[in-house]
Design an enzyme around this catalytic site. Structure first.
Site, PDB file in Angstrom:
ATOM      1  N   GLU A  63       0.823  -1.220   0.000  1.00 52.30           N
ATOM      2  CA  GLU A  63       0.000   0.000   0.000  1.00 52.30           C
ATOM      3  C   GLU A  63       0.850   1.261   0.000  1.00 52.30           C
ATOM      4  OE1 GLU A  63      -0.557  -2.549   2.047  1.00 52.30           O
ATOM      5  OE2 GLU A  63      -2.660  -3.166   1.855  1.00 52.30           O
ATOM      6  N   PHE A 125     -11.682  -7.417  14.075  1.00 53.73           N
ATOM      7  CA  PHE A 125     -10.578  -7.854  13.228  1.00 53.73           C
ATOM      8  C   PHE A 125     -10.262  -6.780  12.183  1.00 53.73           C
ATOM      9  CE2 PHE A 125      -9.080 -10.129   9.365  1.00 53.73           C
ATOM     10  CZ  PHE A 125      -7.834 -10.471   9.859  1.00 53.73           C
ATOM     11  N   GLN A 126      -9.008  -6.409  12.111  1.00 53.35           N
ATOM     12  CA  GLN A 126      -8.520  -5.392  11.170  1.00 53.35           C
ATOM     13  C   GLN A 126      -9.183  -4.037  11.345  1.00 53.35           C
ATOM     14  OE1 GLN A 126      -8.358  -7.196   7.208  1.00 53.35           O
ATOM     15  NE2 GLN A 126      -6.285  -7.860   7.696  1.00 53.35           N
ATOM     16  N   LYS A 175     -17.598  -1.433   5.847  1.00 56.87           N
ATOM     17  CA  LYS A 175     -17.956  -2.473   4.881  1.00 56.87           C
ATOM     18  C   LYS A 175     -19.456  -2.500   4.592  1.00 56.87           C
ATOM     19  CE  LYS A 175     -16.874  -7.279   3.820  1.00 56.87           C
ATOM     20  NZ  LYS A 175     -16.156  -8.487   4.279  1.00 56.87           N
ATOM     21  N   MET A 484      23.672   9.849   2.769  1.00 58.29           N
ATOM     22  CA  MET A 484      23.480  11.126   3.438  1.00 58.29           C
ATOM     23  C   MET A 484      23.759  10.999   4.936  1.00 58.29           C
ATOM     24  SD  MET A 484      22.995  14.215   2.847  1.00 58.29           S
ATOM     25  CE  MET A 484      21.982  14.945   1.569  1.00 58.29           C
TER      26      MET A 484
HETATM   27  C1  LIG Z   1      11.960   6.346   5.621  1.00 58.34           C
HETATM   28  C2  LIG Z   1      13.223   7.047   5.963  1.00 58.34           C
HETATM   29  N1  LIG Z   1      14.065   6.523   6.886  1.00 58.34           N
HETATM   30  C3  LIG Z   1      15.212   7.142   7.182  1.00 58.34           C
HETATM   31  C4  LIG Z   1      15.547   8.321   6.590  1.00 58.34           C
HETATM   32  C5  LIG Z   1      16.850   9.032   6.952  1.00 58.34           C
HETATM   33  N2  LIG Z   1      17.753   9.114   5.797  1.00 58.34           N
HETATM   34  C6  LIG Z   1      17.837  10.197   5.013  1.00 58.34           C
HETATM   35  S1  LIG Z   1      18.883  10.000   3.734  1.00 58.34           S
HETATM   36  C7  LIG Z   1      19.279   8.447   4.231  1.00 58.34           C
HETATM   37  C8  LIG Z   1      20.269   7.618   3.472  1.00 58.34           C
HETATM   38  C9  LIG Z   1      19.775   7.260   2.136  1.00 58.34           C
HETATM   39  O1  LIG Z   1      20.688   6.375   1.548  1.00 58.34           O
HETATM   40  P1  LIG Z   1      20.525   5.984   0.028  1.00 58.34           P
HETATM   41  O2  LIG Z   1      19.126   5.636  -0.271  1.00 58.34           O
HETATM   42  O3  LIG Z   1      21.534   4.969  -0.315  1.00 58.34           O
HETATM   43  O4  LIG Z   1      20.819   7.345  -0.724  1.00 58.34           O
HETATM   44  P2  LIG Z   1      22.168   8.199  -0.736  1.00 58.34           P
HETATM   45  O5  LIG Z   1      22.088   9.212   0.359  1.00 58.34           O
HETATM   46  O6  LIG Z   1      23.307   7.250  -0.540  1.00 58.34           O
HETATM   47  O7  LIG Z   1      22.178   8.835  -2.075  1.00 58.34           O
HETATM   48  C10 LIG Z   1      18.582   8.100   5.383  1.00 58.34           C
HETATM   49  C11 LIG Z   1      18.703   6.823   6.095  1.00 58.34           C
HETATM   50  C12 LIG Z   1      14.633   8.849   5.661  1.00 58.34           C
HETATM   51  N3  LIG Z   1      14.832  10.012   5.029  1.00 58.34           N
HETATM   52  N4  LIG Z   1      13.499   8.184   5.352  1.00 58.34           N
END
Ligand SMILES: Cc1ncc(C[n+]2csc(CCOP(=O)(O)OP(=O)(O)O)c2C)c(N)n1
Lengths: 572, 172
Positions: A63, A125-126, A175, A484
């Site tokens: 979803e 349920f759900q 529902k 990042m």
């Molecule tokens: C759902 C979610 N969890 C954690 C984060 C924190 N976060 C921001 S950037 C990042 C790293 C992303 O790594 P990647 O997808 O390999 O991209 P890159 O920065 O290496 O280009 C994280 C963990 C987020 N933005 N969203």
């Protein structure tokens, strides 16, 4: 996708139908081109009607995928994306997407199933209290109590989602309400006394702004996503040209003003361009159009635009003065406001010196990256993407370093070609959002620029790409890390790489192969060129696993707590 | 600072939840909230007393409330000429020595005794919050056993009837 609509001849005429039939009719009346959904117990009566309703439905594999796909569709078309999820876990799986759409003002109409009215509140349920859960992250939400309310509520929901400042609207349908019959006018009058978005700006404020411009020496326009939502790009160009005012974009506003225009300075903010941030710091008149002064844009507010008179054009009065004290508030639709400003044809600012200064900043401190190593540079990947698509692709990103590089290096000259999760920064957004974008723009090249971590959050949607043969080019900017996060740990946490490096990664090429999607890998610029050429020559989905310089950082940047004028990592 | 915001809202499920959510999202403390029918069918009237940093906070919350679909009108009546009333029920301990004393406090405050038992008196008082607070202070030495306050309900003085006018945007 044309549906014949069978609206009742006269207003006020009532028809008798089951709730789910009213729903199908309402979807057709609203010319819904596609539904992104996932069935389950509470929505079985609705899915039974969908079986032969003739409305295209896309079965994403989660979803969260459905709602991000709907967001991608909505971002490109400006029309509400439509989602159906079942009660309980189906409904809670769309929560992230709702929050994402809310903060980035994306119009969605989302239907959730609910347990039968007789057992609501019994922990059936759900059962999940999805109204309670989603109240803070929806523009509005409803629970339908009788079938006869469906036509009215659906009509209101589509109107609320797409008008004013757009946003997600959720409709929870128990529902039994879908099954039981009701009697209703299928084209009811809209009556929303508490909801009257203000479109027409106030003339006096427009005049004030005209006068402020004529007295300004260093004016700048900050153009946000509001320009795109209002389809106001042309008016913005006309206004900037008429008055000779330079323009910076927010991250979400990219494409709202052509990057190759002589008055364009660049993207501002944490990883914006030096010239853009300096323009915001030094301006004496800041005209914000459909931007909300997010902290990633302003940096430390204490140092933000301290010399400027601030004018703020926004359809949402609550945005004005929220973060930045505003002298000239213009509440209204961006296109209306900009066209009225053009009509006023006020005296231009004396900004020649200012424009010279900006050109100097641009020439002296352009975006840059170190090209000494032999490894493939992620910035170079984005430049190549621009080159091979002639800058004409729809670019969808995930969240992280690759997102910033895409924003910096894929210069956007046209509106509605940029899909990114800005306000919430939702990893996992890219792959499903690209599906929605490609469905919205079947003839266009869609590139999904995604990190190796974010890709793994929603990679199950490769199944949809394969099934529908969507010719999306998935570009994994693979730095084998949560890039990042790794960058911040390097810069601000003494290189203590706590849980940000991947000890094990799947073979993305084999994974794509498992879905029957062509895939290639590359680790040098030469290899990258070869595989990119191959990918763009194929009119089918392709996945590229591009192994880039693992330790590369996004620059320039504003460290947390610093002001826009304190950029680090600018070109030496 | 303390702000008073009045709302007229469509009487729909979830509307109160939406309102309180907006306050908690911005971590403003609701000091009291009263809800009841208005003079119009299907329209409720709400009075919120809120603790906020400054006027800017109150302006922001007013604007956020204004955006809600089921809210018809929002008025920030902080510092304006208003009629504001609150009701409190106070159960206070009595004994033969203190009974007369307590009764002598009731009259000047125009409070009334609404329940009497051997050891307790239950007193009802209405008025502005400050008056109620003063009364409570006076009763404290006798031993307050239970206290229930309704919170302030208020509107503007004078001739205006505000619930029928449309939404006003504060910046125009
Ligand atoms: C759902 C979610 N969890 C954690 C984060 C924190 N976060 C921001 S950037 C990042 C790293 C992303 O790594 P990647 O997808 O390999 O991209 P890159 O920065 O290496 O280009 C994280 C963990 C987020 N933005 N969203």
């Amino acid at each position: 996708m044309n549906q014949k609509t069978v609206l009742p001849e006269k207003k006020g005429e009532k028809t008798k139908k089951a709730g789910a039939d009213f729903l199908m009719e309402a979807l057709r009346n609203h010319k819904v081109e596609v539904i992104f959904g996932y069935p389950g117990g509470a929505v079985l009566p609705i899915y039974d009607k969908l079986y032969d309703a003739g409305i295209p439905h896309i079965l994403c594999r989660h979803e969260q995928g459905s709602i991000h796909a709907a967001e991608g569709y909505a971002r490109i078309t400006g029309k509400p994306g439509v989602v159906i999820a079942t009660s309980g876990p189906g409904a809670t799986n769309i929560v992230t997407g709702l929050a994402d759409a809310m903060i980035d003002s994306i119009p969605l109409v989302v239907f959730t199933g609910q347990v039968a009215t007789s057992v609501i509140g019994t922990d059936a349920f759900q059962e999940a209290d999805i109204l309670g859960i989603t109240t803070p992250i929806t523009k509005h939400n409803y629970q339908v109590r009788t079938a006869s309310d469906i036509p009215r509520i659906v009509k209101e929901a589509f109107y609320i989602a797409a008008s004013g400042r757009p946003g997600p609207v959720l409709i929870d349908i128990p529902k039994d309400v879908a099954v039981l019959e009701g009697e209703a006018d299928e084209n009811p009058e809209l009556y929303l006394p508490g909801y009257q978005p203000k479109i027409q700006p106030n003339y006096l404020q427009i005049r004030k702004l005209v006068e402020a411009v004529s007295g300004a020496k260093r004016p700048v326009i900050l153009a946000g996503a509001g320009v795109l939502h209002a389809k106001a790009s042309e008016s913005l160009i006309a206004y900037a040209e008429q008055q000779g005012i330079p323009v910076v974009n927010t991250l979400l506003g990219l494409g709202g003003f052509p990057a190759d225009h002589r008055l364009f300075i660049g993207m501002a903010g944490m990883h914006g361009e030096y010239a853009a941030n300096m323009a915001l710091s030094e301006c004496d008149l800041l005209i914000s159009v459909g931007a909300r002064f997010d902290d990633r844009l302003t940096g430390n507010l204490k140092h933000f635009a301290t010399k400027a008179t601030v004018a703020h054009i926004d359809i949402d009065p609550a945005e004005i003065g929220k973060n930045v004290p505003t002298k000239i508030p213009v509440v209204g639709d961006a296109k209306e406001a900009l066209s009225q400003l053009v009509e006023q044809n006020g005296k231009k600012a004396e900004s020649d010196e200012w424009l010279d200064q900006i050109s100097k900043w641009k020439a002296e401190y352009p975006l840059w990256y170190n090209t000494e190593s032999d490894n493939l540079k992620p910035q170079r990947v984005i430049e190549l993407l621009h080159e091979y698509t002639k800058g004409d692709a729809v670019v969808v990103t995930d969240v992280g370093q690759h997102q910033m590089w895409a924003a910096q290096y894929y210069t956007f000259n046209k509106p509605h070609a940029w899909v990114t999760s800005g306000g919430l920064g939702t990893m996992g957004f890219c792959v499903p959002a690209a599906i929605g974008a490609q469905i919205a723009e079947p003839e266009k090249t869609v590139i999904a620029v995604v990190g190796d971590a974010g890709f793994q959050m929603t990679s199950q949607e490769l199944a949809v790409i394969a099934e529908m043969k969507l010719p999306i080019k998935i570009i994994i900017v693979n730095n084998q890390a949560l890039g990042m996060v790794r960058q911040w740990q390097e810069l601000f946490y003494q290189e203590r790489y706590s849980h940000s490096l991947f000890p094990v990664q799947p073979s993305f090429v084999k994974l794509a192969d498992a879905y029957d999607i062509k895939a290639f890998q590359a680790s040098t610029e030469e290899e990258a060129k070869t595989v990119l050429q191959k990918a763009f020559a194929l009119n089918e989905p392709v996945l590229l696993d591009l192994r880039v310089e693992p330790g590369e950082n996004v620059y320039p940047m504003i460290a947390p707590g610093k002001g826009l004028h304190e950029m680090e990592g600018v070109k030496p | 600072m303390k702000g008073i915001i009045t709302l007229t809202v469509l009487n729909r499920p979830g509307v109160l939840n939406r309102i309180t959510n907006l306050f908690s999202k911005r971590s403003y403390n609701i000091e009291s909230i009263t809800v009841g029918h208005s003079e119009q069918e299907d329209i409720s009237r709400i009075t919120v007393v809120v603790q906020a940093e400054d006027e800017k906070d109150i302006e922001q919350i007013t604007k956020q409330l204004n955006k809600q679909v089921d809210i018809l009108k929002v008025s920030d009546i902080t510092g304006q000429s208003i009629v504001a009333r609150e009701l409190a029920l106070i159960k206070v301990a009595v004994n033969p020595q203190t009974r007369a004393e307590i009764y002598s406090l009731i009259e000047p405050f125009r409070a009334s005794v609404i329940d009497v038992s051997k050891d307790n008196l239950t007193i009802q008082i209405t008025g502005e919050s400050e008056k109620i607070e003063a009364f409570i202070e006076l009763l404290k030495p006798y031993g307050i056993k239970e206290l229930a306050r309704t919170g302030t309900t208020a509107f503007l003085r004078g001739m205006q009837r505000s619930s029928q006018t449309n939404k006003v945007v504060s910046i125009l």
